[in-house]
Enzyme design. Structure first.
Site, PDB file in Angstrom:
ATOM      1  N   SER A   1       0.814  -1.206   0.000  1.00 25.83           N
ATOM      2  CA  SER A   1       0.000   0.000   0.000  1.00 25.83           C
ATOM      3  C   SER A   1       0.847   1.255   0.000  1.00 25.83           C
ATOM      4  O   SER A   1       0.359   2.325  -0.341  1.00 25.83           O
ATOM      5  CB  SER A   1      -0.959   0.007   1.196  1.00 25.83           C
ATOM      6  OG  SER A   1      -0.276  -0.245   2.373  1.00 25.83           O
TER       7      SER A   1
ATOM      8  N   HIS B   1      -3.484  -3.406  -5.648  1.00 26.17           N
ATOM      9  CA  HIS B   1      -3.689  -2.909  -4.287  1.00 26.17           C
ATOM     10  C   HIS B   1      -5.164  -2.985  -3.917  1.00 26.17           C
ATOM     11  O   HIS B   1      -5.980  -2.207  -4.422  1.00 26.17           O
ATOM     12  CB  HIS B   1      -3.155  -1.471  -4.180  1.00 26.17           C
ATOM     13  CG  HIS B   1      -3.298  -0.912  -2.803  1.00 26.17           C
ATOM     14  ND1 HIS B   1      -3.644   0.396  -2.561  1.00 26.17           N
ATOM     15  CD2 HIS B   1      -3.175  -1.500  -1.591  1.00 26.17           C
ATOM     16  CE1 HIS B   1      -3.703   0.586  -1.256  1.00 26.17           C
ATOM     17  NE2 HIS B   1      -3.440  -0.546  -0.649  1.00 26.17           N
TER      18      HIS B   1
ATOM     19  N   GLU C   1      -6.573  -1.026  -7.049  1.00 30.99           N
ATOM     20  CA  GLU C   1      -5.707  -0.171  -7.858  1.00 30.99           C
ATOM     21  C   GLU C   1      -4.720  -1.068  -8.602  1.00 30.99           C
ATOM     22  O   GLU C   1      -3.983  -1.832  -7.961  1.00 30.99           O
ATOM     23  CB  GLU C   1      -4.945   0.814  -6.956  1.00 30.99           C
ATOM     24  CG  GLU C   1      -5.843   1.844  -6.282  1.00 30.99           C
ATOM     25  CD  GLU C   1      -5.113   2.698  -5.244  1.00 30.99           C
ATOM     26  OE1 GLU C   1      -5.533   3.847  -5.033  1.00 30.99           O
ATOM     27  OE2 GLU C   1      -4.135   2.217  -4.618  1.00 30.99           O
TER      28      GLU C   1
ATOM     29  N   ASN D   1      -4.461   6.128  -1.047  1.00 32.14           N
ATOM     30  CA  ASN D   1      -3.679   6.415   0.155  1.00 32.14           C
ATOM     31  C   ASN D   1      -2.994   7.780   0.101  1.00 32.14           C
ATOM     32  O   ASN D   1      -2.751   8.390   1.142  1.00 32.14           O
ATOM     33  CB  ASN D   1      -2.653   5.313   0.423  1.00 32.14           C
ATOM     34  CG  ASN D   1      -3.297   4.136   1.131  1.00 32.14           C
ATOM     35  OD1 ASN D   1      -4.413   4.246   1.637  1.00 32.14           O
ATOM     36  ND2 ASN D   1      -2.619   3.001   1.164  1.00 32.14           N
TER      37      ASN D   1
HETATM   38  N1  CAA Z   1     -13.847 -10.345   5.116  1.00 32.91           N
HETATM   39  C1  CAA Z   1     -14.912 -10.906   4.562  1.00 32.91           C
HETATM   40  N2  CAA Z   1     -16.166 -10.603   4.886  1.00 32.91           N
HETATM   41  C2  CAA Z   1     -16.341  -9.667   5.836  1.00 32.91           C
HETATM   42  C3  CAA Z   1     -15.277  -9.036   6.462  1.00 32.91           C
HETATM   43  C4  CAA Z   1     -13.990  -9.408   6.069  1.00 32.91           C
HETATM   44  N3  CAA Z   1     -12.899  -8.850   6.608  1.00 32.91           N
HETATM   45  N4  CAA Z   1     -15.758  -8.179   7.362  1.00 32.91           N
HETATM   46  C5  CAA Z   1     -17.090  -8.284   7.309  1.00 32.91           C
HETATM   47  N5  CAA Z   1     -17.436  -9.176   6.385  1.00 32.91           N
HETATM   48  C6  CAA Z   1     -18.768  -9.608   5.997  1.00 32.91           C
HETATM   49  C7  CAA Z   1     -19.441 -10.109   7.211  1.00 32.91           C
HETATM   50  O1  CAA Z   1     -19.952 -11.397   6.975  1.00 32.91           O
HETATM   51  C8  CAA Z   1     -20.546  -9.083   7.443  1.00 32.91           C
HETATM   52  O2  CAA Z   1     -21.774  -9.604   7.773  1.00 32.91           O
HETATM   53  P1  CAA Z   1     -22.115 -10.171   9.251  1.00 32.91           P
HETATM   54  O3  CAA Z   1     -21.737  -9.107  10.246  1.00 32.91           O
HETATM   55  O4  CAA Z   1     -23.565 -10.379   9.123  1.00 32.91           O
HETATM   56  O5  CAA Z   1     -21.341 -11.421   9.407  1.00 32.91           O
HETATM   57  C9  CAA Z   1     -20.722  -8.440   6.081  1.00 32.91           C
HETATM   58  O6  CAA Z   1     -19.455  -8.498   5.464  1.00 32.91           O
HETATM   59  C10 CAA Z   1     -21.169  -7.016   6.126  1.00 32.91           C
HETATM   60  O7  CAA Z   1     -20.458  -6.350   7.131  1.00 32.91           O
HETATM   61  P2  CAA Z   1     -21.022  -5.057   7.755  1.00 32.91           P
HETATM   62  O8  CAA Z   1     -22.418  -5.231   8.204  1.00 32.91           O
HETATM   63  O9  CAA Z   1     -20.005  -4.545   8.717  1.00 32.91           O
HETATM   64  O10 CAA Z   1     -21.111  -4.164   6.429  1.00 32.91           O
HETATM   65  P3  CAA Z   1     -21.293  -2.649   6.315  1.00 32.91           P
HETATM   66  O11 CAA Z   1     -22.432  -2.411   5.437  1.00 32.91           O
HETATM   67  O12 CAA Z   1     -21.280  -1.991   7.645  1.00 32.91           O
HETATM   68  O13 CAA Z   1     -19.980  -2.216   5.505  1.00 32.91           O
HETATM   69  C11 CAA Z   1     -17.696  -1.760   5.204  1.00 32.91           C
HETATM   70  C12 CAA Z   1     -18.706  -2.539   6.000  1.00 32.91           C
HETATM   71  C13 CAA Z   1     -17.759  -2.133   3.722  1.00 32.91           C
HETATM   72  C14 CAA Z   1     -16.338  -2.163   5.754  1.00 32.91           C
HETATM   73  C15 CAA Z   1     -17.993  -0.233   5.354  1.00 32.91           C
HETATM   74  O14 CAA Z   1     -18.104   0.093   6.693  1.00 32.91           O
HETATM   75  C16 CAA Z   1     -16.949   0.614   4.727  1.00 32.91           C
HETATM   76  O15 CAA Z   1     -16.944   0.840   3.518  1.00 32.91           O
HETATM   77  N6  CAA Z   1     -15.982   1.095   5.537  1.00 32.91           N
HETATM   78  C17 CAA Z   1     -14.853   1.861   5.040  1.00 32.91           C
HETATM   79  C18 CAA Z   1     -13.698   0.932   4.830  1.00 32.91           C
HETATM   80  C19 CAA Z   1     -12.541   1.596   4.181  1.00 32.91           C
HETATM   81  O16 CAA Z   1     -12.498   2.798   3.977  1.00 32.91           O
HETATM   82  N7  CAA Z   1     -11.544   0.785   3.848  1.00 32.91           N
HETATM   83  C20 CAA Z   1     -10.337   1.273   3.262  1.00 32.91           C
HETATM   84  C21 CAA Z   1      -9.303   1.221   4.299  1.00 32.91           C
HETATM   85  S1  CAA Z   1      -7.813   1.931   3.708  1.00 32.91           S
HETATM   86  C22 CAA Z   1      -7.031   0.666   2.998  1.00 32.91           C
HETATM   87  O17 CAA Z   1      -7.383  -0.474   3.033  1.00 32.91           O
HETATM   88  C23 CAA Z   1      -5.813   1.074   2.278  1.00 32.91           C
HETATM   89  C24 CAA Z   1      -4.549   0.587   2.835  1.00 32.91           C
HETATM   90  O18 CAA Z   1      -3.680   0.404   2.046  1.00 32.91           O
HETATM   91  C25 CAA Z   1      -4.279   0.466   4.269  1.00 32.91           C
END
Ligand code: CAA
Length: 286
Positions: free
Chosen positions: A122, A143, A155, A193
């Protein structure tokens, strides 16, 4: 360079990102070889994948037979040599340049000459990672975002010497995985990022400047800016150590003060408060 049809995918490192990428691959129908350093870590990843696929079955988004087929496509190994037949290998190991260089050099000795090597880094340079191999045209960035099975973006990063064919093949895999891939060049932080890291660092600085609690800051950004999750919840999800490392890597390259990790979060990392994975970060987890 001619690239093979991608049938078998290797994933090296099955932590939060690697296990999510392996989950996507087996769900899509790719034969997938996942490599971890110990059998225990491999089994932990299989359990995690089985758990999330099981939740999909409970929610009737997948049949039990589809889940079993998907899990049947996952082979675990501790031996890199077992990746020999992979058409694409995605690296998702620790964010340390030295470890990645060593891994890519070894992968080049193992996989076929036409296999694509992708890194999920990342914040490191894909071009520098590609410097480990004598065939850098086959190296690209793929990514994914955390959590990989849920976040639609991937990405597709073109390094200085990536071939068009390797970039397009990785893009096509991204599409097949059900993602919304974008193409970009190998610049620090790529696209998301470059914007998100300083923004999250600003959020963390505001905690102290405005003397607001983590919970209230999260409410502010979800209820006032429409973020799907608040910044403190997000950094806990990504991992405090991962965020600090990404900030340091970007600061080193771009030298903008906003890129540097705020003292508060560096102290958290040093104290072992790593977010969800350690049970404590901005919040405490069961
Ligand atoms: N893997 C697989 N499935 C997953 C999971 C995972 N890690 N986490 C959750 N799930 C599944 C679960 O089964 C969950 O359902 P249950 O709770 O019923 O078991 C289902 O997905 C839905 O989860 P949520 O109800 O929590 O879903 P939500 O509608 O609240 O959305 C989200 C969750 C998509 C994460 C949302 O909150 C979101 O978009 N958050 C922002 C995340 C973000 O910005 N990520 C980028 C981070 S930066 C990055 O990654 C860059 C880097 O290089 C560091």
């Amino acid at each position: 360079m001619a690239v093979p049809e991608i049938r078998r995918v290797g994933v090296v490192g099955l932590g939060a990102m690697g296990s999510g990428i392996a989950q996507l691959a087996v769900e899509t129908g790719y034969e997938t070889v996942g490599r971890e350093v110990t059998e225990e870590l491999g089994e932990k990843a299989r359990e995690r994948i089985a758990h999330f696929l099981g939740r999909k079955v409970e929610k009737e988004r997948l049949t039990a037979a589809e889940r079993d087929d998907a899990l049947g496509r996952l082979t675990l190994t501790t031996e890199l040599a077992d990746l020999a037949d992979c058409d694409l290998v995605v690296e998702a190991i620790v964010e340390e340049l030295g470890a990645k260089l060593e891994l890519f050099a070894e992968l080049e000795r193992i996989v076929r000459a036409d296999a694509i090597l992708a890194t999920n880094t990342s914040a490191l340079s894909v071009t520098e990672i590609a410097g480990a191999v004598s065939t850098p045209e086959r190296v690209v960035g793929m990514h994914f975002f955390n959590p990989a099975p849920l976040m639609p973006l991937v990405e597709i990063v073109r390094a200085e010497l990536s071939s068009d064919d390797a970039v397009e093949a990785a893009f096509a895999v991204g599409e097949r995985l059900g993602k919304r891939p974008i193409r970009c060049h190998d610049t620090p932080g790529f696209v998301v990022n470059r914007v998100l890291i300083p923004l999250l660092n600003d959020c963390i600085r505001v905690l102290d400047e405005a003397r607001v609690s983590a919970g209230d800051l999260d409410t502010a950004m979800t209820a006032g800016a429409g973020w799907p999750m608040g910044p403190c919840t997000l950094v806990d999800l990504v991992g405090i150590d991962v965020h600090v490392h990404a900030s340091e890597a970007l600061y080193e390259k771009i030298r903008e003060p906003r890129m540097a990790p705020p003292a508060r979060i560096v102290a958290m990392k040093n104290a072992g408060l790593l977010g969800r994975k350690s049970g404590r970060g901005f919040y405490t987890y069961e």
